[in-house]
Motif scaffolding. Sequence first.
Motif, PDB file in Angstrom:
ATOM      1  N   LEU A  36       6.599 -25.974  64.266  1.00 42.27           N
ATOM      2  CA  LEU A  36       7.097 -25.793  65.616  1.00 42.27           C
ATOM      3  C   LEU A  36       5.958 -25.301  66.505  1.00 42.27           C
ATOM      4  N   ALA A  37       5.889 -25.800  67.743  1.00 42.00           N
ATOM      5  CA  ALA A  37       4.891 -25.351  68.721  1.00 42.00           C
ATOM      6  C   ALA A  37       5.567 -24.499  69.779  1.00 42.00           C
ATOM      7  N   SER A  38       4.822 -23.544  70.345  1.00 41.05           N
ATOM      8  CA  SER A  38       5.367 -22.636  71.353  1.00 41.05           C
ATOM      9  C   SER A  38       4.358 -22.447  72.470  1.00 41.05           C
ATOM     10  N   GLN A  39       4.874 -22.182  73.686  1.00 40.94           N
ATOM     11  CA  GLN A  39       4.004 -21.874  74.816  1.00 40.94           C
ATOM     12  C   GLN A  39       3.560 -20.406  74.821  1.00 40.94           C
ATOM     13  N   ALA A  40       4.191 -19.562  73.995  1.00 37.38           N
ATOM     14  CA  ALA A  40       3.823 -18.147  73.923  1.00 37.38           C
ATOM     15  C   ALA A  40       2.534 -17.975  73.127  1.00 37.38           C
ATOM     16  N   GLY A  97       0.087 -19.600  64.125  1.00 38.22           N
ATOM     17  CA  GLY A  97      -1.296 -19.813  64.540  1.00 38.22           C
ATOM     18  C   GLY A  97      -1.331 -20.099  66.018  1.00 38.22           C
ATOM     19  N   SER A  98      -2.433 -20.672  66.480  1.00 31.76           N
ATOM     20  CA  SER A  98      -2.592 -20.917  67.916  1.00 31.76           C
ATOM     21  C   SER A  98      -2.573 -22.404  68.189  1.00 31.76           C
ATOM     22  N   ALA A  99      -1.611 -22.783  69.046  1.00 36.05           N
ATOM     23  CA  ALA A  99      -1.606 -24.168  69.476  1.00 36.05           C
ATOM     24  C   ALA A  99      -1.814 -24.252  70.978  1.00 36.05           C
ATOM     25  N   PRO A 133       0.089 -16.257  70.216  1.00 40.19           N
ATOM     26  CA  PRO A 133       0.450 -15.939  68.824  1.00 40.19           C
ATOM     27  C   PRO A 133       0.990 -14.526  68.640  1.00 40.19           C
ATOM     28  N   GLY A 134       0.406 -13.543  69.357  1.00 35.41           N
ATOM     29  CA  GLY A 134       0.875 -12.185  69.176  1.00 35.41           C
ATOM     30  C   GLY A 134       2.305 -11.998  69.641  1.00 35.41           C
ATOM     31  N   SER A 135       2.623 -12.565  70.830  1.00 38.44           N
ATOM     32  CA  SER A 135       3.997 -12.450  71.331  1.00 38.44           C
ATOM     33  C   SER A 135       4.973 -13.188  70.433  1.00 38.44           C
ATOM     34  N   LEU A 136       4.561 -14.371  69.950  1.00 41.10           N
ATOM     35  CA  LEU A 136       5.430 -15.137  69.060  1.00 41.10           C
ATOM     36  C   LEU A 136       5.676 -14.374  67.762  1.00 41.10           C
ATOM     37  N   LEU A 137       4.642 -13.745  67.249  1.00 42.39           N
ATOM     38  CA  LEU A 137       4.775 -12.981  66.008  1.00 42.39           C
ATOM     39  C   LEU A 137       5.784 -11.843  66.184  1.00 42.39           C
ATOM     40  N   GLY A 154      13.400 -18.186  75.066  1.00 41.04           N
ATOM     41  CA  GLY A 154      12.246 -17.805  75.870  1.00 41.04           C
ATOM     42  C   GLY A 154      10.910 -18.171  75.255  1.00 41.04           C
ATOM     43  N   LEU A 155      10.903 -18.502  73.980  1.00 39.16           N
ATOM     44  CA  LEU A 155       9.638 -18.865  73.331  1.00 39.16           C
ATOM     45  C   LEU A 155       9.243 -20.318  73.602  1.00 39.16           C
ATOM     46  N   ARG A 156      10.211 -21.125  74.117  1.00 42.56           N
ATOM     47  CA  ARG A 156       9.951 -22.537  74.449  1.00 42.56           C
ATOM     48  C   ARG A 156       9.363 -23.273  73.248  1.00 42.56           C
TER      49      ARG A 156
END
Length: 826
Positions: A654-658, A618-620, A660-664, A643-645
């Motif tokens: 888990l939270a990421s700075q990327a 999702g989006s954080a 949602p589309g890039s993380l997916l 690279g996903l931090r």
Amino acid sequence: MGTTTPPRTLAEALRARGDESLAGLLRARPDLLNPVPNDITQLATRAGTRASVVRALEHLDRFALQTAEALAVAPDPAPYDTLLSLLTGDGLDDGDQRDDAGAAITAALPGALSTLREQALVWGEDDRLRLVRTARELLAPSPQHPSPTGLGPTVAEATAGMSPGRLQEILAATGLPATHDPVSAVAALAALFTDRTRMAELLDTAPVEALSVLDRLVWGPPYGEVTPNPTPPVKWLRDRGLLLPVSTRTVVLPREAALHLRAGRAHRVPEPVPPVVGAAAERDPQAVDRAAAGQAFTALSTVEELLKLWNGGGPAILRAGGLSVRELKRAANSLDVTEPIAAFWIELAYGAGLLATDGEPDERYAPTPASDEWLDLSAEDRWTHLATAWLAATRTPGLVGGQDAKGRALSALGPELDRSAAPDVRRRVLALFAELPPGTAPDAETLLRRLRWERPLRGGAAPQAATGPGEGADLRSRLALWTLNEAELLGITGRGALSSQARALLDEGPDAAAALLAPLVPEPLDHVLLQADLTAVAPGPLERPLAETLSVLADVESKGGATVYRFTPGSVRRALDAGQAAADLHAFLAAHSRTPVPQPLSYLIDDVARRHGHLRIGSASAYVRCDDEAVLNEILADRRSTGLRLRRLAPTVLASQADPGSLLEALRDMGYAPAAESAEGDVLITRAGARRTPPRTPPAPVPEGPPVPDGTLLGAAVRAIRAGDTAATVIRKETSEDPSSPTPAGSLPRTTPAETLATVQAAAMTGSAVWIGYVNADGAASQRVIAPVRVEGGFVTAYDHTADEVRTYPLHRITGVAELAEDGKP
């Protein structure tokens, strides 16, 4: 019994025409109707303008144009026999061949003159044929614009300004007696050049080298350069007026001398008969129909694939409009065709209204809502839709890759691809196909010769031409060659011959063509053949729901008579992302496979489904949620996730700075099968091809000049012109007390308000017609013939003969009124 006075002007010739003939002129030259002329005089003036005459000349066939060119170098006016002799020659050489050509010209000349008269380019009786002055200026020879006949100026024109002494020297050299003035000297020299016997005797004394000089000039161009000290042969010709000076270094062969050397012919090769379109091959008509139907089905498949390629949003639009070269190459690779052919399919889909711009801030091309309706049609109806759009389209994909007049590149879907002549050329090419027996493929070279005869080029350059494929050829020839290729791609022709379904489309319309095509198009299949190597074979075209679902569940591996689909983890995941469950996929394959579902395929579906959605994104900025902490620990420990931090927010998050589309995509590349979820925590279903443009209308063809008016408009225009002419030429009673100062022709009548009121009231009581001057609210003045019916309240209600209807006019806008003479009533 009285005789009819021959017309002295073009207006008089048009006035003498019948209504049907006048309507024929307006139909042939619709530019004369914009707006409707007030009277015959205005119509004649408009028909003589340069732009209108040029358009009329461009629509002549070669022999009609040669006839006009011959009239341009003939005396004005010219008798019919003089014109005929300019086209046939004097018949003193070439024997039977000349006799045959002369017979063909004699038979074709009345038709050519009729065409010129219908176009209002020639008027007058056969003993006084006159070419419209503007046409004569365009076609007559001059140093700046050589005549297409290759003839030069007359002796009188070439000797204008020559000293009287020099003229007498020429007469003496030719053995003619001296004259008392330059006019008679020029006449004597012209008479010598037009006298076959005396001219032959003069040339018999000429040196052989002098005759060689004349041979180089006789068929044009008639101009040549000379040195200050000319050679003896040139000097001999100059001394006898066979070469006349144009400037200090240029001489010209006078027209009368050239015609003698040509045996009286204005053209080297008159072409009274259109060239015959030859046959390149004769094939079985049924084989032609089958080949065309097969190509038609391929065309439908290609367009469907293009729509599918741009289903989720196509390429971006260039700032100047159109498609970039890179995107065109990408589309060509995807369709497995060359770039010019890809441009054709893209332009065809665009012209049929299946593709358009979406109008978003990052504007892109995408399928239109009409494309979904098109896909729901039967194969034969989809084909007739494409073929009909192609026939009417003015957009010319053959120009893609070339340059416009300013040297800028022409791109697919760009704004500079319209060529108004394209529909006319396409239909004419197919009409020439249709004139041949069924199954006959025409010879391209003879077909091009026929087209050039029907619309010969004048002046060399084609209008609206651009460089590119076929550079160097005129525009109509290139359009014809492109038509041959495009017709074969689209299934209009098969093996080079016109198909039966295309003949029906041209003659009877889309419904008849669809009825002939339907039995030749393969029926869609409702099944595939599953194989143990994770592939499915479609032995023919598939029904649309089956094809759409299968294209999501599997990737196309190869095409041809049978299509091979391959199942991969990514393709199965794509189906699961679209909302399908594993049970749905198993049921789908079992229902549509003629072979048992292979065990490896069942395992693949179950394996991907088991892992699908195990992770939630999702989006954080973005987050990863999973009930299994071990999976999250594995992700954090993987170097590829650096690279996903990522950082842990909770044991299962888990939270990421990327985003949602890039993380997916990154987690899928790592071998996981995550699913996206909404802000409410629901799984997002991504449906393939959800992007559509707003409703769009197909691009309108750019017409070649004004549209041809229908019969109703033509009839109304003829009545209005006749009525206006009546008002302009009507005989009216003289109202002036001083007969020495009559009302000037064409001027508005002037009477006092009291006289105006009294005259129209008297006309209303007697039922007679009157002539009035009228100024409308815009200040435009006109003259009209009206029959007053009622006069009250400051208005006169009358039948207007000019407009052929009842109208009401304010009395204060009537400048004056005059009674008509008894023989001047409309």
